[in-house]
Enzyme design. Structure first.
Site, PDB file in Angstrom:
ATOM      1  N   GLN A 245       0.836  -1.195   0.000  1.00  0.00           N
ATOM      2  CA  GLN A 245       0.000   0.000   0.000  1.00  0.00           C
ATOM      3  C   GLN A 245       0.875   1.251   0.000  1.00  0.00           C
ATOM      4  OE1 GLN A 245      -3.159  -0.218  -0.447  1.00  0.00           O
ATOM      5  NE2 GLN A 245      -3.419  -2.406  -0.068  1.00  0.00           N
ATOM      6  N   TYR A 280      -6.420 -12.584  -3.835  1.00  0.00           N
ATOM      7  CA  TYR A 280      -5.498 -11.524  -4.258  1.00  0.00           C
ATOM      8  C   TYR A 280      -4.745 -11.048  -3.008  1.00  0.00           C
ATOM      9  CZ  TYR A 280      -9.175 -11.427  -7.869  1.00  0.00           C
ATOM     10  OH  TYR A 280     -10.113 -11.763  -8.814  1.00  0.00           O
ATOM     11  N   ASP A 349      -9.247  -8.458  -2.601  1.00  0.00           N
ATOM     12  CA  ASP A 349      -8.644  -7.159  -2.893  1.00  0.00           C
ATOM     13  C   ASP A 349      -8.104  -7.198  -4.317  1.00  0.00           C
ATOM     14  OD1 ASP A 349      -7.455  -4.689  -2.804  1.00  0.00           O
ATOM     15  OD2 ASP A 349      -5.886  -5.238  -1.378  1.00  0.00           O
ATOM     16  N   CYS A 376      -9.988  -0.185  -5.472  1.00  0.00           N
ATOM     17  CA  CYS A 376      -9.276   1.088  -5.613  1.00  0.00           C
ATOM     18  C   CYS A 376      -9.793   1.894  -6.796  1.00  0.00           C
ATOM     19  CB  CYS A 376      -7.773   0.862  -5.740  1.00  0.00           C
ATOM     20  SG  CYS A 376      -7.285  -0.164  -7.135  1.00  0.00           S
TER      21      CYS A 376
END
Length: 420
Positions: A245, A280, A349, A376
């Site tokens: 991240q 993921y 994710d 995202c």
């Protein structure tokens, strides 16, 4: 079609007022019946727009000049963006309301694309400072060997001025005044990371050849080429070029959300047979949070296609792996699902393109009681949520993280539960 519409073509300049926001950092204007999407425009801007693409019912444009700025628009806080870099497209946006603005866009996408007519209350999480938050950057190198960010919608390198996103010290001696910075191989890329132990690593890479996915790390300029990242007290050692991240506080915040939401559920079976999927899953940075949410009952199956990430996870979580509380699978999600035991809980994710309808459908039909979906990109997140809904799940909780301040990006996490 009006005469004015017939005259609009690529290169035309028109005067418009921005009425609404659109996904992707665009503003929406109307011009003689057409919708005009203007990149980088904010609601309330009055501007001249340069038309770049024309369709029958809409057109796309860039800002030629701003005649009267929106009340949302402030002075650009990033020198690199002010000099043409594409890093901080929201660097002029009022940071006090940036998170809520992005959350409203997420809700609009959920209503329009996700067909969610009554979404849950949308929590907004902002991390404080709108600058000095990014722990890793990828830079280009120009013909003179100077590193810098890439220009907006271009591979041209903007050198000499650092982006304001970088944490303190990230770009020292890398981007700045010409006499004070390192030189690199022209045409290469530079990855700079400041990890959770405060150590900086700088590596020079060559982009992957056309048709290949993996770049090559050709030189370690500073550090060891490895970085240490910490979540829930566990230290993961990863290649500097590996995924993590970007925001210094994001990984822990997402893990805390998973622990909180799964911990609040009434799970029908909390014995050793409980199965969770971490899809993921990277190096398994969320696996400990999943386990702690269910008092360490059961097993977490972490699915990740990148071998380096799986290796890092096995090292960091070695005791849990040895105890068979966490099982890693080096495989794509699509291939792994048919080999896994049916889950009670799922975390996924996916990349920016989303999981996609077929994958979401397969996960939903595997029979979980609840799932936490991380996205995202608001549009692909909304499309994935629509598929969950079609397969009997309801969006129960929603949290938007302003994890990329100064840009149009955000991270969205949703809790889905099986409809009664």
């Amino acid at each position: 079609m009006t005469k004015d519409q017939q005259n609009i073509e690529r290169g035309s300049v028109i005067n418009v007022e921005i009425l609404n926001a659109a996904h992707g950092g665009q503003g929406i204007a109307k011009y003689d019946g057409r919708v005009i999407f203007v990149k980088g425009a904010f609601p309330g801007d009055r501007l001249s727009a340069n038309i770049t693409h024309v369709k029958k019912k809409f057109a796309r444009a860039t800002i030629a000049s701003i005649e009267m700025p929106s009340p949302l628009r402030m002075q650009q806080r990033c020198l690199a963006a002010a000099n043409g870099a594409g890093c901080c497209d929201f660097g002029e946006f009022d940071p006090e309301i940036e998170g809520r603005y992005k959350a409203d866009l997420v809700l609009e996408q959920l209503e329009r694309l996700g067909k969610v007519s009554q979404p849950p209350t949308c929590e907004v999480v902002s991390f404080g400072s709108p600058t000095q938050w990014r722990t890793r950057m990828r830079l280009g190198v120009d013909a003179q060997g100077r590193a810098g960010g890439f220009a907006s919608q271009s591979r041209e390198v903007v050198s000499g001025v650092p982006c304001s996103q970088g944490v303190m010290g990230l770009l020292d001696g890398i981007v700045g005044a010409e006499q004070n910075v390192l030189r690199f191989t022209p045409g290469s890329q530079v990855v700079v990371v400041c990890d959770d132990l405060g150590q900086r690593t700088v590596v020079e890479t060559q982009p992957a050849p056309r048709g290949k996915r993996t770049e090559s790390m050709v030189k370690v300029v500073e550090g060891t080429g490895k970085v240490s990242q910490v979540v829930d007290g566990v230290t993961f050692e990863l290649p500097a070029t590996g995924f993590w991240q970007s925001h210094k506080d994001a990984a822990q915040a997402y893990a805390d959300t998973i622990r909180e939401w799964f911990g609040s559920l009434i799970i029908r079976n909390t014995d050793s047979s409980l199965v969770a999927w971490d899809l993921y899953g990277g190096c398994g940075s969320f696996a400990s949070a999943i386990l702690s949410a269910v008092d360490n009952h059961g097993v977490v199956h972490c699915v990740e296609s990148a071998p380096a990430a799986v290796s890092a996870g096995k090292r960091a979580l070695s005791q849990l792996v040895e105890d068979q509380k966490i099982v890693f699978h080096t495989e794509t999600v699509e291939r792994a699902m048919n080999q896994l035991p049916a889950p009670t809980l799922v975390v996924l994710d996916p990349p920016r393109v989303g999981a996609g309808a077929e994958t979401v459908r397969a996960i939903a039909q595997s029979g979980p009681q609840a799932a936490i979906h991380i996205g995202c990109d608001p549009a692909t997140f909304a499309r994935d949520i629509a598929e969950w809904s079609r397969n009997g799940f309801i969006l129960e909780k929603l949290r938007v993280f302003d994890a990329f301040p100064g840009t149009h990006h955000c991270e969205t996490i949703g809790l889905l539960t099986k409809k009664n």
